[in-house]
Scaffold this motif. Structure first.
Motif, PDB file in Angstrom:
ATOM      1  N   SER A  22       1.031  -1.121  -0.433  1.00 21.19           N
ATOM      2  CA  SER A  22      -0.203  -0.017   0.088  1.00 21.19           C
ATOM      3  C   SER A  22       1.149   1.092  -0.239  1.00 21.19           C
ATOM      4  O   SER A  22       0.065   2.395  -1.012  1.00 21.19           O
ATOM      5  N   GLU A  23       1.733   1.486   1.087  1.00 21.54           N
ATOM      6  CA  GLU A  23       2.974   2.153   0.450  1.00 21.54           C
ATOM      7  C   GLU A  23       4.195   2.240   0.263  1.00 21.54           C
ATOM      8  O   GLU A  23       4.956   1.187  -0.387  1.00 21.54           O
ATOM      9  N   ILE A  69       4.854   7.655  -1.238  1.00 21.21           N
ATOM     10  CA  ILE A  69       3.111   7.971  -1.590  1.00 21.21           C
ATOM     11  C   ILE A  69       2.242   6.742  -0.382  1.00 21.21           C
ATOM     12  O   ILE A  69       2.705   5.449  -0.575  1.00 21.21           O
ATOM     13  N   ARG A  70       1.927   7.206   0.408  1.00 19.26           N
ATOM     14  CA  ARG A  70       0.745   7.099   1.443  1.00 19.26           C
ATOM     15  C   ARG A  70      -0.334   6.735   0.253  1.00 19.26           C
ATOM     16  O   ARG A  70      -1.280   8.076   0.292  1.00 19.26           O
ATOM     17  N   PRO A  71      -1.790   6.177   0.860  1.00 22.39           N
ATOM     18  CA  PRO A  71      -2.795   6.124   0.220  1.00 22.39           C
ATOM     19  C   PRO A  71      -3.301   7.426   0.940  1.00 22.39           C
ATOM     20  O   PRO A  71      -4.894   7.891   0.089  1.00 22.39           O
ATOM     21  N   LEU A  95       6.146   9.280  -8.169  1.00 19.87           N
ATOM     22  CA  LEU A  95       6.481   7.710  -8.118  1.00 19.87           C
ATOM     23  C   LEU A  95       5.985   7.083  -9.099  1.00 19.87           C
ATOM     24  O   LEU A  95       3.936   7.100  -9.168  1.00 19.87           O
ATOM     25  N   PRO A  96       6.777   7.042 -10.920  1.00 22.02           N
ATOM     26  CA  PRO A  96       7.982   6.790 -11.203  1.00 22.02           C
ATOM     27  C   PRO A  96       8.682   8.445 -11.845  1.00 22.02           C
ATOM     28  O   PRO A  96       9.730   8.787 -11.305  1.00 22.02           O
ATOM     29  N   SER A 114      11.263  12.658   8.245  1.00 23.45           N
ATOM     30  CA  SER A 114      11.322  12.661   9.232  1.00 23.45           C
ATOM     31  C   SER A 114       9.420  12.415  10.181  1.00 23.45           C
ATOM     32  O   SER A 114       8.973  11.984  10.820  1.00 23.45           O
ATOM     33  N   ASP A 115       9.435  13.493   9.459  1.00 24.52           N
ATOM     34  CA  ASP A 115       7.753  13.550   9.381  1.00 24.52           C
ATOM     35  C   ASP A 115       6.927  13.014   9.352  1.00 24.52           C
ATOM     36  O   ASP A 115       5.476  12.623   9.568  1.00 24.52           O
ATOM     37  N   GLN A 116       6.846  12.404   8.450  1.00 25.87           N
ATOM     38  CA  GLN A 116       5.979  10.610   7.595  1.00 25.87           C
ATOM     39  C   GLN A 116       6.226   9.784   8.564  1.00 25.87           C
ATOM     40  O   GLN A 116       5.593   8.990   8.538  1.00 25.87           O
ATOM     41  N   LEU A 117       7.368   9.897   9.622  1.00 25.15           N
ATOM     42  CA  LEU A 117       8.238   7.934   9.577  1.00 25.15           C
ATOM     43  C   LEU A 117       7.513   8.331  11.119  1.00 25.15           C
ATOM     44  O   LEU A 117       7.026   6.815  11.903  1.00 25.15           O
TER      45      LEU A 117
END
Length: 475
Positions: A11-12, A29-31, A199-200, A377-380
């Protein structure tokens, strides 16, 4: 030479760029997160603000986009004389929505390719500053002949390694895309006309074609799509079932490294990266060498070594905005200038615009980097709320109990970790100072302490008996 690896089976979806087996870029990219930057929309003017000379454009998304007068190539007078409410308009997203603000838009459309960026309203030819001046003039002359008066192109660095005819052919292809899919839209309903996926597509275009050794994907359909869209890259595209085995690094392993605030170089120096909302501070920790007397030359060389990793981490973690780097202190201005020059050369390799501003009076190197997409960092990571130390938690409980004289007895639930820390911290009992009868039990489901029950001694003892609690009454 660089390898672009695109993971699309989960999904990610994640893209990484490796240079000499080191990861230099990470994109995800996250859904649940919709990325709009680069996409072209048919919008409708919903409101014009004369005071700030800007318009709000309905692009069919949750929030209206924001279009400044300066972003309209044909605007010669005021924005109210250029646009009318209800008017349809082709716009492109230049900045993602943030908070309550909608996406930032431009009417100066760009249609990107591998070698040039076509601008229907550009009116000029610009050539990358990284192309030799003599070659740049030749490219400017040939491409200008290919354009109408209103059109423009930006010739990218990658164009320096291909024939002029290849460049002219791409201009025709991009112009055709504009004419067929965008300009000739048959309805005035607000909607997306062209998507420009990170992506891509955006990831591939960010990197000079001459530096891309291979593009590895784990999806056969995506492999064919890239080959069709970018024929010049067809021979470099590979379908690999297990990309992590191919590249030698798993995504989970990489993510674990990306959230660590401390990075240790092969030479034993540490980079301590602290990110705040306002800026990012990178401290070069040379504690390993503090007992040694370092010459001016050694300090400069150590700083240069650290600078390589600083530049890599800035790009890898997509750190943007204001960046301050605290290098090892150097007394001579000549050395500072040499380090500034060296750092400037390093960040030139970064596809995202990065500027070295200088060194402050406090010895901090100032850097600014264009904000594109989210900080890794903000994403993870999750936002961490400030938390009390174990010592503070014990003292807060002690203070609560000694100040609370309303109840005859108190039942306290406490995490096992804090329970044993309490015994280590306090060398003698303070039970005599507590006005209530105190009962303490361990509870692994909580992280600190909670007042579970307050009241009469009989009631507390009854509850403990009924629930079969194991308690002690010593603080």
């Amino acid at each position: 030479m660089r390898t672009i690896a695109v993971h699309t089976q989960t999904s990610e979806q994640i893209g990484i760029v490796l240079e000499n087996n080191d990861v230099i870029e990470y994109v995800t990219i996250r859904p649940e997160v919709q990325m709009l930057s680069g996409s072209i929309y048919l919008g409708k003017v919903s409101h014009i603000n004369k005071a700030i000379q800007a318009a709000f454009i309905d692009i069919g998304e949750e929030r209206t986009g924001f279009l400044k007068k300066e972003s309209i190539p044909w605007a010669q007078k005021s924005i109210e004389s250029t646009l009318k409410e209800g008017q349809s308009l082709t716009v492109q997203v230049t900045k993602e929505p943030e908070g309550t603000k909608g996406a930032q838009l431009t009417a100066d459309i760009t249609v990107p390719g591998l070698f040039v960026i076509y601008q229907p309203y550009g009116k000029r030819t610009a050539v990358s500053k990284r192309i030799d001046a003599k070659q740049a003039e030749v490219l400017r002359t040939w491409t200008s002949r290919q354009l109408d008066a209103d059109e423009g192109v930006i010739v990218r660095t990658a164009a320096s390694n291909v024939s002029t005819q290849t460049i002219l052919n791409e201009i025709d292809q991009l112009r055709d895309l504009w004419a067929r899919q965008i300009k000739t839209s048959t309805t005035d309903r607000s909607r997306k006309l062209v998507d420009d996926p990170i992506l891509p597509d955006q990831l591939i275009r960010k990197h000079p074609l001459s530096l891309i050794t291979e593009i590895v994907v784990n999806n056969s359909q995506l492999s064919q799509s890239i080959k069709q869209r970018y024929p010049m890259l067809a021979e470099k595209v590979k379908w690999v079932k297990n990309i992590s085995s191919y590249t030698g690094i798993t995504i989970n392993e990489l993510q674990s490294k990306l959230i660590q605030p401390v990075v240790v170089t092969e030479q034993g120096m540490e980079l301590v990266i602290e990110q705040t909302e306002a800026m990012t501070v990178i401290d070069i920790n040379s504690h390993k060498f503090k007992q040694k007397t370092l010459s001016s030359y050694q300090k400069l060389e150590m700083n240069k070594t650290a600078a390589v990793e600083v530049a890599r981490q800035i790009q890898l973690r997509n750190i943007s905005g204001i960046i301050l780097v605290d290098y090892i202190s150097m007394q001579e201005k000549k050395q500072e200038k040499e380090l500034l020059k060296y750092m400037s050369e390093l960040v030139r390799r970064d596809p995202v615009s990065t500027t070295i501003l200088g060194i402050t009076r406090l010895g901090l190197m100032e850097i600014t980097r264009q904000r594109r997409f989210s900080n890794v960092s903000d994403q993870l990571t999750a936002i961490q709320k400030p938390a009390f130390s174990k010592d503070t938690l014990i003292y807060r409980l002690e203070r609560y109990l000694t100040e609370n004289i309303q109840s005859e007895a108190v039942l306290v639930a406490m995490s096992p970790d804090l329970y044993y820390h309490k015994k280590q911290l306090l060398s003698q009992s303070i039970s005599s100072k507590i006005p209530q009868e105190l009962f303490v039990r361990q509870d692994s489901s909580i992280t600190d302490w909670q007042i579970e029950l307050e009241g009469s001694l009989d009631m507390i003892q009854s509850v403990i008996s009924r629930r079969v609690y194991h308690v002690d009454n010593l603080f």
